[in-house]
Write a protein that holds these residues in place. Structure first.
Motif, PDB file in Angstrom:
ATOM      1  N   ARG A  71       1.289  -4.948  -7.488  1.00 25.78           N
ATOM      2  CA  ARG A  71      -0.035  -5.022  -8.618  1.00 25.78           C
ATOM      3  C   ARG A  71      -1.260  -5.742  -7.656  1.00 25.78           C
ATOM      4  O   ARG A  71      -2.315  -5.218  -8.251  1.00 25.78           O
ATOM      5  CB  ARG A  71       0.307  -5.713  -9.711  1.00 25.78           C
ATOM      6  N   SER A  72      -1.157  -6.547  -6.884  1.00 28.30           N
ATOM      7  CA  SER A  72      -2.280  -7.262  -6.507  1.00 28.30           C
ATOM      8  C   SER A  72      -2.828  -6.642  -5.473  1.00 28.30           C
ATOM      9  O   SER A  72      -3.921  -7.241  -4.685  1.00 28.30           O
ATOM     10  CB  SER A  72      -1.948  -8.571  -6.083  1.00 28.30           C
ATOM     11  N   ALA A 105      -2.471   7.284 -13.233  1.00 22.68           N
ATOM     12  CA  ALA A 105      -2.144   6.016 -14.179  1.00 22.68           C
ATOM     13  C   ALA A 105      -0.587   6.000 -14.243  1.00 22.68           C
ATOM     14  O   ALA A 105      -0.017   4.986 -14.234  1.00 22.68           O
ATOM     15  CB  ALA A 105      -2.738   6.331 -15.506  1.00 22.68           C
ATOM     16  N   ALA A 164      -4.310  -3.642  -4.992  1.00 20.66           N
ATOM     17  CA  ALA A 164      -5.456  -2.628  -5.229  1.00 20.66           C
ATOM     18  C   ALA A 164      -6.730  -3.405  -4.941  1.00 20.66           C
ATOM     19  O   ALA A 164      -7.410  -4.272  -5.869  1.00 20.66           O
ATOM     20  CB  ALA A 164      -5.687  -2.240  -6.775  1.00 20.66           C
ATOM     21  N   GLY A 220      -4.408   1.405  -1.375  1.00 22.59           N
ATOM     22  CA  GLY A 220      -3.946   0.502  -2.728  1.00 22.59           C
ATOM     23  C   GLY A 220      -3.421   1.430  -3.896  1.00 22.59           C
ATOM     24  O   GLY A 220      -3.796   2.489  -4.064  1.00 22.59           O
ATOM     25  N   ARG A 257       0.926  -1.319   0.067  1.00 28.58           N
ATOM     26  CA  ARG A 257       0.062   0.027  -0.135  1.00 28.58           C
ATOM     27  C   ARG A 257       0.789   1.332  -0.013  1.00 28.58           C
ATOM     28  O   ARG A 257       1.959   1.470   0.362  1.00 28.58           O
ATOM     29  CB  ARG A 257      -1.022  -0.043   1.255  1.00 28.58           C
ATOM     30  N   ASP A 279      -4.251   1.656  -6.764  1.00 31.92           N
ATOM     31  CA  ASP A 279      -5.216   2.051  -7.680  1.00 31.92           C
ATOM     32  C   ASP A 279      -5.481   3.404  -7.460  1.00 31.92           C
ATOM     33  O   ASP A 279      -6.387   3.747  -8.110  1.00 31.92           O
ATOM     34  CB  ASP A 279      -6.388   1.024  -7.700  1.00 31.92           C
ATOM     35  N   THR A 280      -5.168   3.906  -6.206  1.00 28.92           N
ATOM     36  CA  THR A 280      -5.568   5.023  -5.763  1.00 28.92           C
ATOM     37  C   THR A 280      -4.745   6.285  -6.531  1.00 28.92           C
ATOM     38  O   THR A 280      -5.102   7.699  -6.580  1.00 28.92           O
ATOM     39  CB  THR A 280      -5.455   5.550  -4.295  1.00 28.92           C
ATOM     40  N   ARG A 286       1.086   5.132 -11.030  1.00 27.89           N
ATOM     41  CA  ARG A 286       0.651   3.787 -10.641  1.00 27.89           C
ATOM     42  C   ARG A 286       1.500   2.881 -11.515  1.00 27.89           C
ATOM     43  O   ARG A 286       1.991   1.685 -10.939  1.00 27.89           O
ATOM     44  CB  ARG A 286      -0.899   3.649 -10.763  1.00 27.89           C
ATOM     45  N   GLN A 287       1.676   3.118 -12.553  1.00 26.81           N
ATOM     46  CA  GLN A 287       2.042   2.091 -13.536  1.00 26.81           C
ATOM     47  C   GLN A 287       3.650   1.990 -13.396  1.00 26.81           C
ATOM     48  O   GLN A 287       4.375   0.962 -13.467  1.00 26.81           O
ATOM     49  CB  GLN A 287       2.070   2.374 -15.057  1.00 26.81           C
TER      50      GLN A 287
END
Length: 189
Positions: free
Chosen positions: A182-183, A168, A185, A162, A61, A164-165, A171-172
């Motif tokens: 990656r897992s 882009a 999120a 996570g 996180r 995902d917050t 995050r990438q």
């Protein structure tokens, strides 16, 4: 010795070698440097350097802080100080100031920014600052530590969220640098 324009220029150049697709976004920063603007000064309102710490815990996180003045969730970070000798050091200092997580409880994932984001900042009448731009040099860190003491004059809360917050590109980049994130999120994080 304070952070110099040469240090910033070198950091930008190394970054663009790895991410040439971002050159159009960073040309204005080079233009400021080329005209002799002191982008280490928060009084350079056309654009000045700031730092951010994307810090990942053992669960994958990312730490977010709730910034009082902007009333939004951000990565820990802030303005450069005269005692900072590098952008990486400044990011570690800001992380420690805002969250109480000391530099010795953090491991840097590389010595270059994982992302450089240029974004607008709204005017702040309390500080007599007009709308301006931040050139945010974001560094990636890992830690097993948790938040210890918030800098309550600037930060109202902290939360591990996570990946995902994040937007882009950041995050990438984090997912590529730390595949185990990656897992993590989870919906609603």
């Amino acid at each position: 010795m304070a952070i110099t324009a040469d240090h910033i220029r070198t950091t930008l150049t190394v970054y663009l070698d790895a991410h040439p697709e971002e050159k159009p976004d960073l040309v204005p920063v080079f233009d400021l440097l080329d005209t002799g603007s002191d982008i280490t000064s928060r009084k350079e309102f056309r654009g000045h350097a700031t730092v951010g710490a994307a810090i990942v815990n053992t669960d994958g996180r990312i730490l977010h802080i709730h910034h009082r003045a902007l009333n939004s969730w951000l990565l820990p970070g802030g303005h450069l100080e005269s005692q900072d000798t590098s952008l990486l050091e400044a990011a570690l200092r800001e992380l420690a100031e805002e969250t109480g997580i000391p530099a010795d409880a953090v491991t840097s994932v590389g010595d270059q920014p994982i992302h450089i984001d240029v974004h607008p900042i709204p005017a702040n009448d309390a500080k007599s600052e007009p709308e301006h731009r931040h050139v945010d040099f974001r560094f990636l860190f890992r830690t097993t530590a948790d938040v210890r003491q918030l800098q309550t004059d600037e930060v109202t809360a902290a939360s591990w969220r996570g990946i995902d917050t994040l937007k882009a590109t950041l995050r990438q980049r984090i997912a590529a640098a730390l595949p185990d994130t990656r897992s993590t999120a989870l919906p609603g994080c």
